[in-house]
Design a protein around this motif. Structure first.
Motif, PDB file in Angstrom:
ATOM      1  N   ALA A  76       0.828  -1.210   0.000  1.00  0.00           N
ATOM      2  CA  ALA A  76       0.000   0.000   0.000  1.00  0.00           C
ATOM      3  C   ALA A  76       0.862   1.258   0.000  1.00  0.00           C
ATOM      4  O   ALA A  76       0.455   2.293  -0.527  1.00  0.00           O
ATOM      5  CB  ALA A  76      -0.933  -0.004   1.210  1.00  0.00           C
ATOM      6  N   ASP A  77       2.072   1.164   0.575  1.00  0.00           N
ATOM      7  CA  ASP A  77       2.955   2.335   0.604  1.00  0.00           C
ATOM      8  C   ASP A  77       3.515   2.661  -0.785  1.00  0.00           C
ATOM      9  O   ASP A  77       4.160   3.690  -0.958  1.00  0.00           O
ATOM     10  CB  ASP A  77       4.100   2.106   1.587  1.00  0.00           C
ATOM     11  N   LEU A  78       3.266   1.779  -1.759  1.00  0.00           N
ATOM     12  CA  LEU A  78       3.706   2.037  -3.131  1.00  0.00           C
ATOM     13  C   LEU A  78       2.538   2.282  -4.077  1.00  0.00           C
ATOM     14  O   LEU A  78       2.727   2.459  -5.273  1.00  0.00           O
ATOM     15  CB  LEU A  78       4.515   0.836  -3.647  1.00  0.00           C
ATOM     16  N   HIS A  79       1.325   2.241  -3.529  1.00  0.00           N
ATOM     17  CA  HIS A  79       0.150   2.398  -4.382  1.00  0.00           C
ATOM     18  C   HIS A  79       0.051   3.846  -4.835  1.00  0.00           C
ATOM     19  O   HIS A  79       0.037   4.769  -4.020  1.00  0.00           O
ATOM     20  CB  HIS A  79      -1.106   1.990  -3.620  1.00  0.00           C
ATOM     21  N   GLN A  80      -0.062   4.030  -6.135  1.00  0.00           N
ATOM     22  CA  GLN A  80      -0.038   5.390  -6.695  1.00  0.00           C
ATOM     23  C   GLN A  80      -1.108   6.290  -6.084  1.00  0.00           C
ATOM     24  O   GLN A  80      -0.870   7.468  -5.835  1.00  0.00           O
ATOM     25  CB  GLN A  80      -0.221   5.315  -8.212  1.00  0.00           C
ATOM     26  N   GLU A  81      -2.285   5.742  -5.849  1.00  0.00           N
ATOM     27  CA  GLU A  81      -3.383   6.537  -5.320  1.00  0.00           C
ATOM     28  C   GLU A  81      -3.068   7.075  -3.924  1.00  0.00           C
ATOM     29  O   GLU A  81      -3.531   8.148  -3.533  1.00  0.00           O
ATOM     30  CB  GLU A  81      -4.662   5.682  -5.276  1.00  0.00           C
ATOM     31  N   HIS A  82      -2.232   6.364  -3.174  1.00  0.00           N
ATOM     32  CA  HIS A  82      -2.021   6.731  -1.775  1.00  0.00           C
ATOM     33  C   HIS A  82      -0.638   7.303  -1.501  1.00  0.00           C
ATOM     34  O   HIS A  82      -0.292   7.565  -0.354  1.00  0.00           O
ATOM     35  CB  HIS A  82      -2.282   5.508  -0.886  1.00  0.00           C
ATOM     36  N   LEU A  83       0.174   7.473  -2.538  1.00  0.00           N
ATOM     37  CA  LEU A  83       1.501   8.060  -2.361  1.00  0.00           C
ATOM     38  C   LEU A  83       1.386   9.563  -2.156  1.00  0.00           C
ATOM     39  O   LEU A  83       0.640  10.242  -2.858  1.00  0.00           O
ATOM     40  CB  LEU A  83       2.365   7.798  -3.595  1.00  0.00           C
ATOM     41  N   GLU A  84       2.175  10.081  -1.221  1.00  0.00           N
ATOM     42  CA  GLU A  84       2.243  11.528  -1.066  1.00  0.00           C
ATOM     43  C   GLU A  84       3.031  12.126  -2.227  1.00  0.00           C
ATOM     44  O   GLU A  84       3.782  11.427  -2.909  1.00  0.00           O
ATOM     45  CB  GLU A  84       2.922  11.875   0.272  1.00  0.00           C
ATOM     46  N   ALA A  85       2.848  13.422  -2.428  1.00  0.00           N
ATOM     47  CA  ALA A  85       3.585  14.103  -3.496  1.00  0.00           C
ATOM     48  C   ALA A  85       5.084  13.975  -3.254  1.00  0.00           C
ATOM     49  O   ALA A  85       5.553  13.986  -2.110  1.00  0.00           O
ATOM     50  CB  ALA A  85       3.176  15.576  -3.538  1.00  0.00           C
ATOM     51  N   GLY A  86       5.834  13.833  -4.315  1.00  0.00           N
ATOM     52  CA  GLY A  86       7.284  13.665  -4.188  1.00  0.00           C
ATOM     53  C   GLY A  86       7.820  12.896  -5.378  1.00  0.00           C
ATOM     54  O   GLY A  86       7.074  12.519  -6.286  1.00  0.00           O
ATOM     55  N   GLN A  87       9.109  12.638  -5.353  1.00  0.00           N
ATOM     56  CA  GLN A  87       9.741  11.999  -6.493  1.00  0.00           C
ATOM     57  C   GLN A  87       9.209  10.596  -6.727  1.00  0.00           C
ATOM     58  O   GLN A  87       9.049  10.155  -7.862  1.00  0.00           O
ATOM     59  CB  GLN A  87      11.255  11.961  -6.302  1.00  0.00           C
ATOM     60  N   ARG A  88       8.939   9.883  -5.626  1.00  0.00           N
ATOM     61  CA  ARG A  88       8.440   8.515  -5.799  1.00  0.00           C
ATOM     62  C   ARG A  88       7.102   8.516  -6.525  1.00  0.00           C
ATOM     63  O   ARG A  88       6.861   7.715  -7.420  1.00  0.00           O
ATOM     64  CB  ARG A  88       8.316   7.809  -4.448  1.00  0.00           C
ATOM     65  N   TYR A  89       6.237   9.438  -6.134  1.00  0.00           N
ATOM     66  CA  TYR A  89       4.951   9.527  -6.832  1.00  0.00           C
ATOM     67  C   TYR A  89       5.168   9.877  -8.301  1.00  0.00           C
ATOM     68  O   TYR A  89       4.540   9.278  -9.191  1.00  0.00           O
ATOM     69  CB  TYR A  89       4.040  10.578  -6.181  1.00  0.00           C
ATOM     70  N   GLU A  90       6.054  10.857  -8.567  1.00  0.00           N
ATOM     71  CA  GLU A  90       6.288  11.257  -9.961  1.00  0.00           C
ATOM     72  C   GLU A  90       6.804  10.075 -10.776  1.00  0.00           C
ATOM     73  O   GLU A  90       6.424   9.886 -11.939  1.00  0.00           O
ATOM     74  CB  GLU A  90       7.294  12.419 -10.017  1.00  0.00           C
TER      75      GLU A  90
END
Length: 463
Positions: free
Chosen positions: A80-94
């Protein structure tokens, strides 16, 4: 007299017990989780401010700081910590958002052909005569096959399709409280995805900032959880709506190649039955709205169904023609979110593929159903498929529909009790695990920068 009263009480169970249990379930969940959240629309935020607040740049928090996040992370685990819908803004999300866009950049005609082929393949494996089904059970293999081919570039074997369906079904069934989650089913898919990545089977590129296991979990979350579940539920709503509105279905069948009519039916279906009930966002800064200030850290609970009911006359009437000559973006209608705040990345191909899959099904069958139709469809859409080439006596069909309705009523009694019990168990378990809370409190340390709290925008595995 007592026996008569008891008999009436038992006979009337389907009419009063499920609604009463739903109210009890809401009370229990609130007692466990607290009354977190500002309802939007609601007393503090009128309908007129819904879209502006949804699109506000400060209404962008996804997981950090909300008790609700622990629940969603629990149901979406693992990864869940990698799920796009639940990622906070930042490089990982981008990074993951860019990867998702690459996978979904399929030409619409190819996506349409693939959806048609996936539906026909599943229908070819089934019966050709009159028979009863659960629409969601029919749809899941269709979208499992579709997204496997989108990600890996080739059809999947029946065994792999079962693996994907088993995972997606477990996620959505647990989320509705109809069953406990089964982590072995989900972890089996994770292990298979890891193996495929080791073999270099992927046709696209994944973020190099993710480890191999994280890449597998990203694929699982975005394509083999969310995409398969959402498309299956969208198609279930669409076919159930057609099954219960014969006049609309007759028009669609008489003009099956008419994209505009089918698009209006899809729009009306998604208006009445949005795929998301409530989406929560956490404010990252104070927001002025309706003459007051919502402080940073407020949890906003956007209610799609309430918003989409507003602004339309007679909103409970299923009327595809209301969409003739109007554009969705000018209405209280956001089935794929809003452009300013992470709209659904699959928006472009979702409508095209829904249209293609519906057409492929309606080429062979018409649909009939007499069950309840709610946004959550915990019954998975009971429906009768009637071969278009083999007319069925009206009396036989009427008897089947009567049986379907009675069965649905009584199943609802047992299902509502099961949802109360299992849902309470999972909410308590989710609170105890506190996955999101522990993640953001720094309980998880970055394995690549020992001694530093993990930061989604800073930490990455070594090449």
């Amino acid at each position: 007299m007592i026996w008569l009263g008891l008999a009436l009480l038992v006979i009337s169970l389907p009419y009063w017990l499920p609604p009463a249990i739903i109210r009890l379930r809401g009370w229990v969940f609130t007692r466990i989780n607290g009354e977190e959240g500002i309802a939007v629309p609601g007393p503090l935020v009128p309908v007129s401010q819904f879209r502006a607040l949804y699109a506000h740049p400060a209404a962008s928090g996804r997981s950090r700081g909300a008790v609700l996040s622990d629940l969603f992370w629990y149901w979406l685990s693992p990864g869940a910590d990698l799920h796009q819908e639940h990622l906070e803004a930042g490089q990982r999300y981008e990074d993951v958002a860019e990867a998702t866009r690459r996978f979904l950049a399929m030409r619409k005609d190819k996506a349409s052909d693939l959806a048609t082929r996936s539906m026909r393949q599943v229908l070819d494996e089934g019966r050709e005569d009159l028979h009863a089904i659960r629409l969601r059970d029919l749809m899941m293999p269709v979208w499992a096959g579709f997204y496997h081919e989108l990600v890996f570039g080739k059809p999947c074997s029946p065994e792999v399709r079962d693996l994907i369906v088993g995972n997606a079904d477990d996620v959505v069934t647990a989320l509705k409280g109809s069953s406990l989650r089964h982590m072995r089913r989900r972890e089996a898919l994770t292990a298979w995805l890891e193996q495929r990545l080791r073999e270099g089977a992927l046709i696209g590129r994944l973020p190099v900032t993710l480890s191999l296991k994280e890449q597998a979990l990203y694929l699982q979350g975005v394509f083999f959880n969310t995409a398969v579940v959402q498309m299956s539920e969208a198609m279930t709503h669409l076919m159930l709506a057609l099954a219960q509105h014969r006049a609309v279905q007759a028009r669609v069948l008489s003009a099956l190649e008419d994209d505009r009519l089918l698009d209006r039916v899809i729009a009306e279906t998604l208006r009445q039955f949005p795929l998301f009930g409530i989406a929560h966002r956490i404010t990252q800064a104070p927001i002025e709205v309706a003459g007051q200030t919502l402080p940073a850290g407020s949890v906003l609970c956007f209610n799609y169904a309430d918003y989409q009911r507003s602004g339309f006359s007679d909103p409970d009437r299923f009327d595809p023609d209301r969409w003739e000559g109007i554009a969705g973006h000018n209405q209280t209608y956001i089935p794929f979110g809003v452009t300013e705040n992470r709209p659904c990345p699959a928006h472009a191909i979702a409508l095209v593929t829904m249209r293609a899959a519906a057409r492929a099904l309606l080429e062979r069958f018409s649909c009939e159903s007499s069950v309840s139709h709610t946004r959550s469809i915990p019954h998975r859409g009971p429906c009768i498929l009637v071969p278009r080439a083999q007319p069925v006596p009206a009396r036989r069909l009427a008897l089947m529909l009567a049986w379907l309705r009675i069965r649905d009523r009584w199943e609802d009694v047992g299902r509502s009790i099961r949802q109360l019990v299992l849902g309470t168990i999972m909410v308590l378990h989710a609170r105890r695990e506190g996955l999101a809370k522990r993640h953001f409190e720094g309980a998880q340390r970055c394995p690549f920068h020992t001694g530093q709290p993990t930061g989604e925008a800073q930490c990455a595995p070594s090449p």
